[in-house]
Design a protein around this motif. Structure first.
Motif, PDB file in Angstrom:
ATOM      1  N   ALA A 268       3.792   1.466   0.340  1.00 24.94           N
ATOM      2  CA  ALA A 268       3.771  -0.105   0.582  1.00 24.94           C
ATOM      3  C   ALA A 268       4.388  -0.413   2.015  1.00 24.94           C
ATOM      4  CB  ALA A 268       4.059  -0.697  -0.680  1.00 24.94           C
ATOM      5  N   PHE A 269       5.618  -0.232   2.053  1.00 22.31           N
ATOM      6  CA  PHE A 269       6.382  -0.616   3.174  1.00 22.31           C
ATOM      7  C   PHE A 269       5.575  -0.131   4.684  1.00 22.31           C
ATOM      8  CE2 PHE A 269       9.319   1.226   6.324  1.00 22.31           C
ATOM      9  CZ  PHE A 269       9.934   0.330   6.813  1.00 22.31           C
ATOM     10  N   ALA A 270       5.332   1.348   4.469  1.00 23.08           N
ATOM     11  CA  ALA A 270       4.755   1.863   5.672  1.00 23.08           C
ATOM     12  C   ALA A 270       3.515   1.119   5.845  1.00 23.08           C
ATOM     13  CB  ALA A 270       4.558   3.539   5.503  1.00 23.08           C
ATOM     14  N   ASP A 271       2.813   1.232   4.905  1.00 24.56           N
ATOM     15  CA  ASP A 271       1.188   0.436   5.246  1.00 24.56           C
ATOM     16  C   ASP A 271       1.380  -0.827   5.680  1.00 24.56           C
ATOM     17  OD1 ASP A 271      -0.104   2.762   4.769  1.00 24.56           O
ATOM     18  OD2 ASP A 271      -0.446   2.316   2.535  1.00 24.56           O
ATOM     19  N   THR A 272       2.595  -1.620   5.102  1.00 26.48           N
ATOM     20  CA  THR A 272       2.474  -3.011   5.530  1.00 26.48           C
ATOM     21  C   THR A 272       3.003  -3.221   6.931  1.00 26.48           C
ATOM     22  OG1 THR A 272       2.962  -3.715   3.363  1.00 26.48           O
ATOM     23  CG2 THR A 272       3.700  -5.260   4.984  1.00 26.48           C
ATOM     24  N   PHE A 273       4.016  -2.558   7.547  1.00 24.95           N
ATOM     25  CA  PHE A 273       4.569  -2.738   8.797  1.00 24.95           C
ATOM     26  C   PHE A 273       4.159  -1.853   9.955  1.00 24.95           C
ATOM     27  CE2 PHE A 273       7.371  -4.673   5.705  1.00 24.95           C
ATOM     28  CZ  PHE A 273       7.528  -5.887   6.186  1.00 24.95           C
ATOM     29  N   PHE A 274       3.366  -0.749   9.502  1.00 24.30           N
ATOM     30  CA  PHE A 274       2.910   0.224  10.565  1.00 24.30           C
ATOM     31  C   PHE A 274       1.486   0.340  10.624  1.00 24.30           C
ATOM     32  CE2 PHE A 274       7.539   1.109   9.982  1.00 24.30           C
ATOM     33  CZ  PHE A 274       7.833   0.761  11.288  1.00 24.30           C
ATOM     34  N   GLY A 275       0.998   0.133   9.362  1.00 25.55           N
ATOM     35  CA  GLY A 275      -0.471   0.506   9.056  1.00 25.55           C
ATOM     36  C   GLY A 275      -1.580  -0.732   9.251  1.00 25.55           C
ATOM     37  N   ASN A 276      -0.817  -2.088   9.267  1.00 33.41           N
ATOM     38  CA  ASN A 276      -1.693  -3.235   9.350  1.00 33.41           C
ATOM     39  C   ASN A 276      -2.546  -3.436   7.937  1.00 33.41           C
ATOM     40  OD1 ASN A 276      -2.618  -5.595  10.348  1.00 33.41           O
ATOM     41  ND2 ASN A 276      -4.307  -4.719  11.148  1.00 33.41           N
ATOM     42  N   LYS A 277      -1.899  -2.818   6.795  1.00 29.92           N
ATOM     43  CA  LYS A 277      -2.423  -3.138   5.590  1.00 29.92           C
ATOM     44  C   LYS A 277      -1.501  -3.528   4.676  1.00 29.92           C
ATOM     45  CE  LYS A 277      -3.613   1.570   5.094  1.00 29.92           C
ATOM     46  NZ  LYS A 277      -4.045   2.634   4.535  1.00 29.92           N
ATOM     47  N   PRO A 278      -1.276  -4.922   4.707  1.00 32.81           N
ATOM     48  CA  PRO A 278      -0.084  -5.370   3.882  1.00 32.81           C
ATOM     49  C   PRO A 278      -0.519  -5.164   2.340  1.00 32.81           C
ATOM     50  CG  PRO A 278      -1.226  -6.837   5.219  1.00 32.81           C
ATOM     51  CD  PRO A 278      -2.123  -5.831   5.331  1.00 32.81           C
ATOM     52  N   THR A 279       0.693  -4.520   1.772  1.00 36.84           N
ATOM     53  CA  THR A 279       0.426  -3.845   0.409  1.00 36.84           C
ATOM     54  C   THR A 279       1.805  -4.482  -0.434  1.00 36.84           C
ATOM     55  OG1 THR A 279      -0.634  -2.016   1.257  1.00 36.84           O
ATOM     56  CG2 THR A 279       0.226  -1.843  -1.148  1.00 36.84           C
ATOM     57  N   LEU A 280       1.569  -4.726  -1.692  1.00 32.27           N
ATOM     58  CA  LEU A 280       2.471  -5.178  -2.343  1.00 32.27           C
ATOM     59  C   LEU A 280       2.677  -4.075  -3.758  1.00 32.27           C
ATOM     60  CD1 LEU A 280       2.517  -9.026  -2.750  1.00 32.27           C
ATOM     61  CD2 LEU A 280       4.015  -7.639  -1.238  1.00 32.27           C
ATOM     62  N   VAL A 281       3.788  -3.823  -4.224  1.00 33.93           N
ATOM     63  CA  VAL A 281       3.706  -2.700  -5.575  1.00 33.93           C
ATOM     64  C   VAL A 281       3.564  -3.485  -6.685  1.00 33.93           C
ATOM     65  CG1 VAL A 281       5.177  -1.222  -6.562  1.00 33.93           C
ATOM     66  CG2 VAL A 281       5.099  -1.252  -4.208  1.00 33.93           C
ATOM     67  N   ASP A 282       2.833  -3.387  -7.592  1.00 35.61           N
ATOM     68  CA  ASP A 282       2.477  -3.881  -8.963  1.00 35.61           C
ATOM     69  C   ASP A 282       3.464  -3.258 -10.002  1.00 35.61           C
ATOM     70  OD1 ASP A 282       1.830  -5.216 -11.052  1.00 35.61           O
ATOM     71  OD2 ASP A 282      -0.159  -4.577 -11.077  1.00 35.61           O
ATOM     72  N   TYR A 283       4.743  -4.012 -10.544  1.00 37.38           N
ATOM     73  CA  TYR A 283       5.430  -3.405 -11.350  1.00 37.38           C
ATOM     74  C   TYR A 283       5.174  -3.624 -12.736  1.00 37.38           C
ATOM     75  CZ  TYR A 283       8.431  -3.112  -7.269  1.00 37.38           C
ATOM     76  OH  TYR A 283       8.849  -2.733  -5.706  1.00 37.38           O
ATOM     77  N   ALA A 284       4.053  -4.012 -13.145  1.00 40.33           N
ATOM     78  CA  ALA A 284       3.672  -4.383 -14.325  1.00 40.33           C
ATOM     79  C   ALA A 284       3.121  -3.110 -15.019  1.00 40.33           C
ATOM     80  CB  ALA A 284       2.395  -5.360 -14.597  1.00 40.33           C
ATOM     81  N   ASN A 285       3.510  -2.868 -16.393  1.00 44.03           N
ATOM     82  CA  ASN A 285       2.877  -1.660 -17.206  1.00 44.03           C
ATOM     83  C   ASN A 285       3.188  -0.420 -16.281  1.00 44.03           C
ATOM     84  OD1 ASN A 285       1.947  -3.046 -19.362  1.00 44.03           O
ATOM     85  ND2 ASN A 285       0.177  -3.621 -18.045  1.00 44.03           N
ATOM     86  N   VAL A 286       4.497  -0.078 -15.994  1.00 42.64           N
ATOM     87  CA  VAL A 286       4.757   1.339 -15.277  1.00 42.64           C
ATOM     88  C   VAL A 286       5.065   2.093 -16.363  1.00 42.64           C
ATOM     89  CG1 VAL A 286       6.511   2.371 -13.870  1.00 42.64           C
ATOM     90  CG2 VAL A 286       5.687   0.218 -13.280  1.00 42.64           C
ATOM     91  N   PRO A 287       4.503   3.257 -16.641  1.00 46.03           N
ATOM     92  CA  PRO A 287       4.876   4.117 -17.810  1.00 46.03           C
ATOM     93  C   PRO A 287       6.001   4.977 -17.254  1.00 46.03           C
ATOM     94  CG  PRO A 287       3.022   5.167 -16.305  1.00 46.03           C
ATOM     95  CD  PRO A 287       3.451   3.757 -15.888  1.00 46.03           C
ATOM     96  N   SER A 288       6.785   5.596 -18.425  1.00 49.11           N
ATOM     97  CA  SER A 288       8.055   6.183 -18.341  1.00 49.11           C
ATOM     98  C   SER A 288       7.836   7.321 -19.306  1.00 49.11           C
ATOM     99  CB  SER A 288       9.206   5.194 -18.383  1.00 49.11           C
ATOM    100  OG  SER A 288       9.216   4.714 -19.768  1.00 49.11           O
ATOM    101  N   ALA A 289       8.961   8.308 -19.097  1.00 47.79           N
ATOM    102  CA  ALA A 289       8.894   9.356 -20.001  1.00 47.79           C
ATOM    103  C   ALA A 289      10.517   9.785 -20.168  1.00 47.79           C
ATOM    104  CB  ALA A 289       8.269  10.641 -19.534  1.00 47.79           C
ATOM    105  N   VAL A 290      10.637  10.314 -21.605  1.00 49.52           N
ATOM    106  CA  VAL A 290      12.144  11.025 -21.848  1.00 49.52           C
ATOM    107  C   VAL A 290      11.632  12.203 -22.168  1.00 49.52           C
ATOM    108  CG1 VAL A 290      14.177  10.978 -22.987  1.00 49.52           C
ATOM    109  CG2 VAL A 290      12.811   8.880 -22.537  1.00 49.52           C
TER     110      VAL A 290
END
Length: 448
Positions: free
Chosen positions: A321-343
Protein backbone atom coordinates in the motif's frame (compact mmCIF):
# COMPACT_ATOMS: atom_id res chain seq x y z
CA UNK A 1 16.66 14.27 -11.71
CA UNK A 2 16.15 14.26 -7.96
CA UNK A 3 18.74 15.91 -5.74
CA UNK A 4 18.59 12.87 -3.47
CA UNK A 5 20.76 9.76 -3.74
CA UNK A 6 17.60 7.61 -3.73
CA UNK A 7 13.88 8.16 -4.01
CA UNK A 8 13.31 5.62 -1.22
CA UNK A 9 15.60 4.25 1.46
CA UNK A 10 14.24 1.28 3.41
CA UNK A 11 15.69 0.22 6.76
CA UNK A 12 14.92 -3.48 7.22
CA UNK A 13 14.67 -6.18 4.57
CA UNK A 14 11.90 -8.27 6.11
CA UNK A 15 8.56 -9.08 4.55
CA UNK A 16 7.23 -5.52 4.64
CA UNK A 17 10.47 -3.86 3.61
CA UNK A 18 11.14 -6.23 0.72
CA UNK A 19 7.61 -5.86 -0.63
CA UNK A 20 7.73 -2.05 -0.40
CA UNK A 21 11.15 -1.98 -2.08
CA UNK A 22 10.17 -4.29 -4.90
CA UNK A 23 6.90 -2.52 -5.68
CA UNK A 24 8.39 0.97 -5.43
CA UNK A 25 11.20 -0.07 -7.77
CA UNK A 26 8.70 -1.56 -10.22
CA UNK A 27 7.03 1.86 -10.30
CA UNK A 28 10.34 3.38 -11.40
CA UNK A 29 11.70 4.57 -8.05
CA UNK A 30 15.40 4.43 -7.18
CA UNK A 31 15.39 2.25 -4.07
CA UNK A 32 17.97 1.19 -1.50
CA UNK A 33 17.60 -1.21 1.45
CA UNK A 34 19.79 -1.60 4.52
CA UNK A 35 19.66 -4.89 6.44
CA UNK A 36 22.03 -5.59 9.35
CA UNK A 37 21.05 -9.23 9.84
CA UNK A 38 19.85 -11.38 6.93
CA UNK A 39 17.54 -10.54 4.04
CA UNK A 40 14.10 -12.02 4.71
CA UNK A 41 13.54 -10.70 8.22
CA UNK A 42 11.88 -12.42 11.14
CA UNK A 43 9.38 -14.48 9.15
CA UNK A 44 11.86 -16.13 6.81
CA UNK A 45 14.98 -16.27 8.97
CA UNK A 46 13.83 -16.83 12.56
CA UNK A 47 10.04 -16.91 12.59
CA UNK A 48 7.06 -18.37 10.82
CA UNK A 49 8.89 -20.25 8.04
CA UNK A 50 11.42 -22.27 10.11
CA UNK A 51 8.81 -22.65 12.86
CA UNK A 52 6.28 -24.14 10.44
CA UNK A 53 8.92 -26.58 9.19
CA UNK A 54 9.46 -27.71 12.79
CA UNK A 55 5.68 -28.07 13.14
CA UNK A 56 5.65 -30.36 10.10
CA UNK A 57 8.48 -32.37 11.62
CA UNK A 58 6.65 -32.67 14.93
CA UNK A 59 3.48 -33.98 13.27
CA UNK A 60 5.30 -37.14 12.18
CA UNK A 61 5.50 -38.27 15.81
CA UNK A 62 1.76 -38.92 15.86
CA UNK A 63 1.41 -39.75 12.17
CA UNK A 64 3.91 -42.59 12.39
CA UNK A 65 2.01 -44.11 15.32
CA UNK A 66 -1.36 -43.60 13.64
CA UNK A 67 -0.11 -45.25 10.45
CA UNK A 68 -0.15 -48.64 12.19
CA UNK A 69 -3.92 -48.44 12.56
CA UNK A 70 -4.11 -47.84 8.82
CA UNK A 71 -2.24 -51.00 7.96
CA UNK A 72 1.33 -49.76 7.80
CA UNK A 73 3.97 -51.79 9.62
CA UNK A 74 5.93 -48.88 11.07
CA UNK A 75 8.77 -49.79 13.43
CA UNK A 76 9.65 -47.67 16.44
CA UNK A 77 11.39 -44.58 15.07
CA UNK A 78 14.10 -42.39 16.55
CA UNK A 79 14.02 -38.63 16.05
CA UNK A 80 17.21 -36.88 14.92
CA UNK A 81 17.13 -33.21 15.98
CA UNK A 82 20.45 -32.42 14.32
CA UNK A 83 19.19 -33.56 10.92
CA UNK A 84 15.94 -31.60 11.09
CA UNK A 85 17.65 -28.48 12.45
CA UNK A 86 20.28 -28.50 9.71
CA UNK A 87 17.73 -29.15 6.96
CA UNK A 88 15.54 -26.29 8.22
CA UNK A 89 18.47 -23.89 8.40
CA UNK A 90 19.51 -24.89 4.88
CA UNK A 91 16.03 -24.10 3.63
CA UNK A 92 16.17 -20.72 5.38
CA UNK A 93 19.45 -19.98 3.59
CA UNK A 94 17.88 -20.94 0.26
CA UNK A 95 14.94 -18.63 0.84
CA UNK A 96 17.25 -15.81 1.91
CA UNK A 97 18.97 -16.13 -1.44
CA UNK A 98 15.66 -15.91 -3.28
CA UNK A 99 14.68 -12.77 -1.41
CA UNK A 100 18.03 -11.21 -2.26
CA UNK A 101 17.62 -12.23 -5.88
CA UNK A 102 14.20 -10.58 -5.98
CA UNK A 103 15.69 -7.29 -4.83
CA UNK A 104 18.55 -7.63 -7.30
CA UNK A 105 16.17 -8.37 -10.18
CA UNK A 106 14.29 -5.14 -9.41
CA UNK A 107 17.56 -3.20 -9.30
CA UNK A 108 17.25 -2.42 -5.61
CA UNK A 109 20.57 -1.45 -3.99
CA UNK A 110 21.18 -3.55 -0.88
CA UNK A 111 23.48 -2.42 1.94
CA UNK A 112 24.23 -5.36 4.22
CA UNK A 113 24.83 -3.23 7.25
CA UNK A 114 23.04 -1.27 9.94
CA UNK A 115 21.52 2.08 9.04
CA UNK A 116 20.22 4.81 11.33
CA UNK A 117 18.22 7.94 10.69
CA UNK A 118 20.17 11.20 11.06
CA UNK A 119 17.61 13.56 9.58
CA UNK A 120 14.22 13.72 7.90
CA UNK A 121 15.79 12.69 4.60
CA UNK A 122 19.16 11.25 5.52
CA UNK A 123 20.49 7.95 6.89
CA UNK A 124 23.92 6.91 8.09
CA UNK A 125 25.43 3.48 7.50
CA UNK A 126 27.58 1.71 10.10
CA UNK A 127 30.75 2.73 8.26
CA UNK A 128 29.82 6.41 8.55
CA UNK A 129 28.59 6.88 5.00
CA UNK A 130 25.60 9.21 4.79
CA UNK A 131 22.91 8.74 2.14
CA UNK A 132 20.04 11.03 1.26
CA UNK A 133 16.57 9.91 0.23
CA UNK A 134 13.33 11.70 -0.57
CA UNK A 135 11.47 9.22 1.61
CA UNK A 136 12.63 6.85 4.35
CA UNK A 137 10.71 3.71 5.28
CA UNK A 138 11.30 1.97 8.62
CA UNK A 139 10.52 -1.76 8.40
CA UNK A 140 12.66 -3.17 11.20
CA UNK A 141 9.96 -5.43 12.65
CA UNK A 142 9.81 -6.63 16.24
CA UNK A 143 12.14 -8.32 18.71
CA UNK A 144 11.53 -10.86 21.48
CA UNK A 145 10.84 -9.29 24.86
CA UNK A 146 12.81 -10.78 27.74
CA UNK A 147 11.73 -9.52 31.18
CA UNK A 148 14.58 -8.60 33.51
CA UNK A 149 15.12 -10.99 36.42
CA UNK A 150 18.17 -12.70 37.95
CA UNK A 151 19.53 -15.29 35.56
CA UNK A 152 17.51 -14.14 32.54
CA UNK A 153 20.72 -14.39 30.51
CA UNK A 154 20.42 -18.18 30.73
CA UNK A 155 17.15 -18.17 28.76
CA UNK A 156 16.78 -18.31 25.00
CA UNK A 157 14.15 -16.74 22.75
CA UNK A 158 12.55 -17.69 19.46
CA UNK A 159 15.62 -16.18 17.78
CA UNK A 160 17.95 -18.84 19.17
CA UNK A 161 15.64 -21.84 19.42
CA UNK A 162 16.28 -22.92 15.82
CA UNK A 163 20.02 -23.23 16.51
CA UNK A 164 19.99 -25.49 19.59
CA UNK A 165 22.99 -27.82 19.58
CA UNK A 166 20.94 -30.65 21.01
CA UNK A 167 17.32 -31.37 21.83
CA UNK A 168 16.65 -30.52 25.49
CA UNK A 169 15.05 -33.29 27.51
CA UNK A 170 13.21 -30.77 29.75
CA UNK A 171 11.97 -27.43 28.46
CA UNK A 172 10.34 -24.61 30.40
CA UNK A 173 8.52 -22.08 28.22
CA UNK A 174 7.62 -18.70 29.66
CA UNK A 175 4.48 -17.14 28.20
CA UNK A 176 0.96 -18.03 27.15
CA UNK A 177 0.73 -16.63 23.63
CA UNK A 178 0.96 -18.26 20.24
CA UNK A 179 4.76 -18.63 20.24
CA UNK A 180 4.74 -20.36 23.62
CA UNK A 181 1.98 -22.80 22.67
CA UNK A 182 3.45 -23.54 19.26
CA UNK A 183 6.88 -24.45 20.63
CA UNK A 184 5.29 -26.37 23.48
CA UNK A 185 3.59 -28.60 20.91
CA UNK A 186 6.76 -28.93 18.85
CA UNK A 187 9.06 -29.95 21.73
CA UNK A 188 6.43 -32.21 23.26
CA UNK A 189 6.08 -34.17 20.01
CA UNK A 190 9.88 -34.43 19.78
CA UNK A 191 9.86 -36.13 23.17
CA UNK A 192 10.88 -33.31 25.50
CA UNK A 193 9.19 -32.79 28.85
CA UNK A 194 7.46 -29.41 28.44
CA UNK A 195 6.17 -27.02 31.08
CA UNK A 196 4.49 -23.74 30.15
CA UNK A 197 4.83 -21.08 32.84
CA UNK A 198 2.51 -18.10 32.59
CA UNK A 199 2.45 -15.08 34.87
CA UNK A 200 -1.32 -14.76 34.22
CA UNK A 201 -4.15 -17.27 34.28
CA UNK A 202 -5.03 -17.49 30.57
CA UNK A 203 -3.39 -18.81 27.42
CA UNK A 204 -3.91 -17.22 24.00
CA UNK A 205 -5.51 -14.05 25.26
CA UNK A 206 -7.65 -12.57 22.46
CA UNK A 207 -8.78 -15.92 21.06
CA UNK A 208 -12.23 -17.34 21.69
CA UNK A 209 -12.54 -18.78 25.19
CA UNK A 210 -13.93 -22.17 24.13
CA UNK A 211 -11.17 -22.65 21.58
CA UNK A 212 -8.34 -21.82 23.95
CA UNK A 213 -9.89 -23.99 26.68
CA UNK A 214 -9.97 -26.88 24.21
CA UNK A 215 -6.29 -26.40 23.38
CA UNK A 216 -5.45 -26.35 27.09
CA UNK A 217 -7.36 -29.58 27.62
CA UNK A 218 -5.75 -31.35 24.67
CA UNK A 219 -2.25 -30.07 25.55
CA UNK A 220 -2.56 -31.41 29.09
CA UNK A 221 -3.78 -34.75 27.74
CA UNK A 222 -0.67 -34.89 25.55
CA UNK A 223 1.51 -34.40 28.61
CA UNK A 224 2.29 -30.68 28.53
CA UNK A 225 2.22 -29.19 32.03
CA UNK A 226 1.06 -25.67 32.87
CA UNK A 227 1.87 -23.33 35.76
CA UNK A 228 -0.41 -20.29 35.99
CA UNK A 229 0.00 -17.10 38.04
CA UNK A 230 3.67 -17.95 38.38
CA UNK A 231 6.02 -15.06 37.49
CA UNK A 232 9.71 -15.90 37.15
CA UNK A 233 11.89 -15.12 40.15
CA UNK A 234 15.24 -16.35 38.84
CA UNK A 235 17.08 -18.91 36.74
CA UNK A 236 20.15 -20.62 38.22
CA UNK A 237 22.79 -22.53 36.24
CA UNK A 238 23.66 -25.81 37.96
CA UNK A 239 27.07 -27.52 37.95
CA UNK A 240 25.90 -30.12 35.42
CA UNK A 241 24.71 -27.43 33.00
CA UNK A 242 21.04 -27.84 33.82
CA UNK A 243 18.87 -24.95 35.00
CA UNK A 244 16.76 -24.38 38.09
CA UNK A 245 13.76 -22.14 37.42
CA UNK A 246 12.46 -20.42 40.54
CA UNK A 247 8.87 -19.17 40.39
CA UNK A 248 6.48 -17.24 42.55
CA UNK A 249 3.62 -19.32 43.95
CA UNK A 250 5.10 -22.59 42.58
CA UNK A 251 7.84 -25.08 43.29
CA UNK A 252 11.08 -24.72 41.38
CA UNK A 253 11.39 -26.57 38.07
CA UNK A 254 14.48 -28.34 36.75
CA UNK A 255 15.13 -27.80 33.03
CA UNK A 256 17.71 -28.18 30.31
CA UNK A 257 16.47 -25.12 28.40
CA UNK A 258 14.26 -22.14 29.16
CA UNK A 259 12.51 -20.47 26.25
CA UNK A 260 11.11 -17.00 26.93
CA UNK A 261 8.11 -16.32 24.71
CA UNK A 262 6.71 -13.32 26.54
CA UNK A 263 5.72 -11.27 23.53
CA UNK A 264 7.53 -9.08 21.04
CA UNK A 265 8.35 -5.38 21.11
CA UNK A 266 8.87 -2.94 18.22
CA UNK A 267 12.49 -2.98 17.05
CA UNK A 268 12.99 0.79 17.09
CA UNK A 269 15.77 1.36 19.62
CA UNK A 270 18.96 3.04 18.47
CA UNK A 271 17.66 4.01 15.04
CA UNK A 272 17.82 7.76 15.70
CA UNK A 273 14.08 8.12 15.23
CA UNK A 274 13.27 10.30 18.22
CA UNK A 275 16.23 12.56 17.48
CA UNK A 276 14.84 13.01 13.98
CA UNK A 277 11.45 14.01 15.39
CA UNK A 278 9.61 10.70 14.86
CA UNK A 279 6.98 10.15 17.53
CA UNK A 280 6.95 6.77 19.30
CA UNK A 281 4.37 5.35 21.69
CA UNK A 282 5.10 4.04 25.19
CA UNK A 283 6.11 0.64 23.77
CA UNK A 284 8.53 2.09 21.24
CA UNK A 285 6.19 1.65 18.28
CA UNK A 286 6.32 4.25 15.51
CA UNK A 287 3.08 6.19 15.40
CA UNK A 288 1.77 6.33 11.85
CA UNK A 289 -1.42 7.41 10.12
CA UNK A 290 -3.54 5.35 7.73
CA UNK A 291 -0.99 6.03 4.96
CA UNK A 292 1.89 4.69 7.11
CA UNK A 293 3.27 8.22 7.53
CA UNK A 294 4.97 9.19 10.79
CA UNK A 295 5.03 12.56 12.53
CA UNK A 296 7.89 13.44 10.15
CA UNK A 297 6.30 13.74 6.66
CA UNK A 298 9.22 12.11 4.83
CA UNK A 299 9.54 9.14 7.22
CA UNK A 300 7.17 6.17 7.06
CA UNK A 301 6.87 2.79 8.78
CA UNK A 302 5.21 -0.56 8.10
CA UNK A 303 4.99 -3.91 9.85
CA UNK A 304 5.61 -4.92 13.45
CA UNK A 305 7.60 -1.79 14.26
CA UNK A 306 4.25 0.05 14.19
CA UNK A 307 2.69 -2.51 16.57
CA UNK A 308 -0.67 -2.51 14.80
CA UNK A 309 -1.24 -6.16 13.85
CA UNK A 310 1.92 -8.25 14.20
CA UNK A 311 1.39 -10.59 11.25
CA UNK A 312 3.59 -11.09 8.21
CA UNK A 313 0.75 -10.80 5.65
CA UNK A 314 -0.30 -7.49 7.25
CA UNK A 315 3.25 -6.12 6.93
CA UNK A 316 3.27 -7.18 3.27
CA UNK A 317 -0.07 -5.43 2.67
CA UNK A 318 1.22 -2.29 4.34
CA UNK A 319 4.42 -2.33 2.28
CA UNK A 320 2.45 -2.76 -0.93
CA UNK A 321 0.00 0.00 0.00
CA UNK A 322 2.83 2.39 0.85
CA UNK A 323 4.65 1.77 -2.44
CA UNK A 324 1.50 2.00 -4.57
CA UNK A 325 0.39 5.19 -2.82
CA UNK A 326 3.61 7.17 -3.01
CA UNK A 327 5.32 5.74 -6.08
CA UNK A 328 2.58 4.16 -8.19
CA UNK A 329 -0.03 6.91 -8.15
CA UNK A 330 -2.50 4.38 -6.76
CA UNK A 331 -3.63 5.59 -3.32
CA UNK A 332 -4.28 2.47 -1.25
CA UNK A 333 -5.34 1.92 2.35
CA UNK A 334 -5.08 -1.36 4.26
CA UNK A 335 -8.35 -2.74 5.61
CA UNK A 336 -7.66 -4.18 9.08
CA UNK A 337 -11.14 -5.63 9.60
CA UNK A 338 -11.49 -9.41 9.78
CA UNK A 339 -7.82 -10.29 9.50
CA UNK A 340 -7.52 -14.08 9.90
CA UNK A 341 -4.93 -15.58 12.21
CA UNK A 342 -3.64 -19.02 13.12
CA UNK A 343 -1.82 -20.75 15.96
CA UNK A 344 0.22 -23.71 14.73
CA UNK A 345 -0.19 -25.60 17.96
CA UNK A 346 -0.96 -29.32 18.23
CA UNK A 347 -3.74 -29.29 17.08
CA UNK A 348 -3.73 -25.93 15.26
CA UNK A 349 -6.18 -23.05 15.61
CA UNK A 350 -7.69 -20.77 12.97
CA UNK A 351 -9.74 -17.66 13.70
CA UNK A 352 -11.30 -14.68 11.96
CA UNK A 353 -13.67 -11.98 13.14
CA UNK A 354 -15.19 -11.43 16.56
CA UNK A 355 -15.07 -13.91 19.40
CA UNK A 356 -18.32 -14.78 21.14
CA UNK A 357 -17.51 -12.39 24.00
CA UNK A 358 -16.60 -9.55 21.64
CA UNK A 359 -19.77 -10.06 19.62
CA UNK A 360 -21.98 -10.05 22.71
CA UNK A 361 -20.40 -6.83 23.93
CA UNK A 362 -20.61 -5.10 20.55
CA UNK A 363 -23.79 -6.48 18.99
CA UNK A 364 -25.83 -7.63 21.95
CA UNK A 365 -28.04 -10.18 20.23
CA UNK A 366 -26.08 -13.00 18.61
CA UNK A 367 -26.44 -16.66 17.73
CA UNK A 368 -23.65 -19.16 18.27
CA UNK A 369 -23.32 -22.47 16.43
CA UNK A 370 -20.77 -25.14 17.31
CA UNK A 371 -19.69 -28.53 16.04
CA UNK A 372 -17.72 -30.72 18.45
CA UNK A 373 -16.52 -33.85 16.67
CA UNK A 374 -13.74 -36.36 16.19
CA UNK A 375 -12.01 -36.22 12.84
CA UNK A 376 -12.46 -39.45 10.88
CA UNK A 377 -8.70 -40.05 10.90
CA UNK A 378 -8.59 -39.78 14.69
CA UNK A 379 -11.44 -42.27 15.05
CA UNK A 380 -9.63 -45.03 13.18
CA UNK A 381 -6.31 -44.12 14.80
CA UNK A 382 -7.92 -44.54 18.21
CA UNK A 383 -7.31 -40.94 19.27
CA UNK A 384 -9.96 -39.30 21.44
CA UNK A 385 -8.85 -35.81 20.41
CA UNK A 386 -11.85 -33.75 19.31
CA UNK A 387 -12.09 -30.78 16.94
CA UNK A 388 -14.28 -27.77 17.71
CA UNK A 389 -15.73 -25.38 15.12
CA UNK A 390 -17.59 -22.27 16.21
CA UNK A 391 -19.61 -19.74 14.23
CA UNK A 392 -20.76 -16.40 15.67
CA UNK A 393 -23.72 -14.76 13.91
CA UNK A 394 -25.31 -11.33 14.24
CA UNK A 395 -28.90 -12.24 15.15
CA UNK A 396 -30.29 -9.03 13.63
CA UNK A 397 -28.74 -9.49 10.16
CA UNK A 398 -27.84 -13.22 10.01
CA UNK A 399 -24.31 -12.09 9.06
CA UNK A 400 -21.45 -14.36 10.13
CA UNK A 401 -19.17 -12.14 12.21
CA UNK A 402 -16.75 -14.74 13.55
CA UNK A 403 -15.35 -18.20 12.84
CA UNK A 404 -13.13 -20.05 15.30
CA UNK A 405 -11.68 -23.53 14.79
CA UNK A 406 -9.34 -25.97 16.48
CA UNK A 407 -8.53 -29.28 14.86
CA UNK A 408 -6.48 -30.88 12.09
CA UNK A 409 -5.77 -28.46 9.22
CA UNK A 410 -7.87 -25.71 10.86
CA UNK A 411 -5.75 -22.86 9.37
CA UNK A 412 -5.99 -24.35 5.86
CA UNK A 413 -9.79 -24.54 6.14
CA UNK A 414 -10.12 -21.16 7.83
CA UNK A 415 -8.31 -19.29 5.03
CA UNK A 416 -11.12 -20.01 2.56
CA UNK A 417 -13.84 -19.50 5.17
CA UNK A 418 -12.34 -16.10 6.07
CA UNK A 419 -13.29 -14.88 2.62
CA UNK A 420 -16.94 -15.46 3.48
CA UNK A 421 -16.64 -13.51 6.73
CA UNK A 422 -14.77 -10.70 4.99
CA UNK A 423 -17.46 -10.57 2.30
CA UNK A 424 -20.23 -10.29 4.91
CA UNK A 425 -21.98 -13.52 3.99
CA UNK A 426 -24.81 -14.83 6.13
CA UNK A 427 -25.49 -18.05 7.96
CA UNK A 428 -28.07 -18.77 5.23
CA UNK A 429 -25.29 -18.50 2.61
CA UNK A 430 -23.34 -21.18 4.47
CA UNK A 431 -26.47 -23.33 4.84
CA UNK A 432 -27.21 -23.05 1.11
CA UNK A 433 -23.77 -24.39 0.19
CA UNK A 434 -23.67 -28.14 -0.47
CA UNK A 435 -21.33 -30.00 1.84
CA UNK A 436 -18.11 -31.55 0.55
CA UNK A 437 -18.30 -35.04 2.03
CA UNK A 438 -16.50 -36.65 3.74
CA UNK A 439 -14.38 -33.77 5.01
CA UNK A 440 -13.85 -31.84 8.20
CA UNK A 441 -14.60 -28.57 6.40
CA UNK A 442 -18.17 -29.66 5.68
CA UNK A 443 -19.00 -29.01 9.33
CA UNK A 444 -19.01 -25.30 8.50
CA UNK A 445 -22.07 -25.66 6.25
CA UNK A 446 -23.88 -28.17 8.50
CA UNK A 447 -23.94 -26.16 11.72
CA UNK A 448 -27.34 -26.26 13.44
Amino acid sequence: MSNFDFDLFVIGAGSGGVRASRIAASHGARVAVAEEHRVGGTCVIRGCVPKKLLVYGAHFAEDLKDARQFGWDVPDCKFDWDRLRDNVLAEVTRLEGLYGQTLENHKVTVFKTRATVVGPQKVRLADGQEISAERILIATGGWPHVPEFPGSEHAITSNEVFHLEKLPKRVVIAGGGYIANEFAGIFNEFGSKVTIVNRGDTILRGYDEQIRDRLLQISMTKGIEFRFNAPFQSIERNDDGSLTVNLENCDAIQADAVLVAAGRVPNSKGLGLEEAGVELDEHGAIKVDERNQSSVPSIFAVGDVTNRIQLTPVAIREGQAFADTFFGNKPTLVDYANVPSAVFSHPPIGAVGMTEAEARNKLGSIRVYTSDFRAMKNVLAGRNERALYKMVVNAATDQVVGLHMIGPDAPEILQAAAIAVKAGLTKADFDNTVALHPSMAEELVLLK
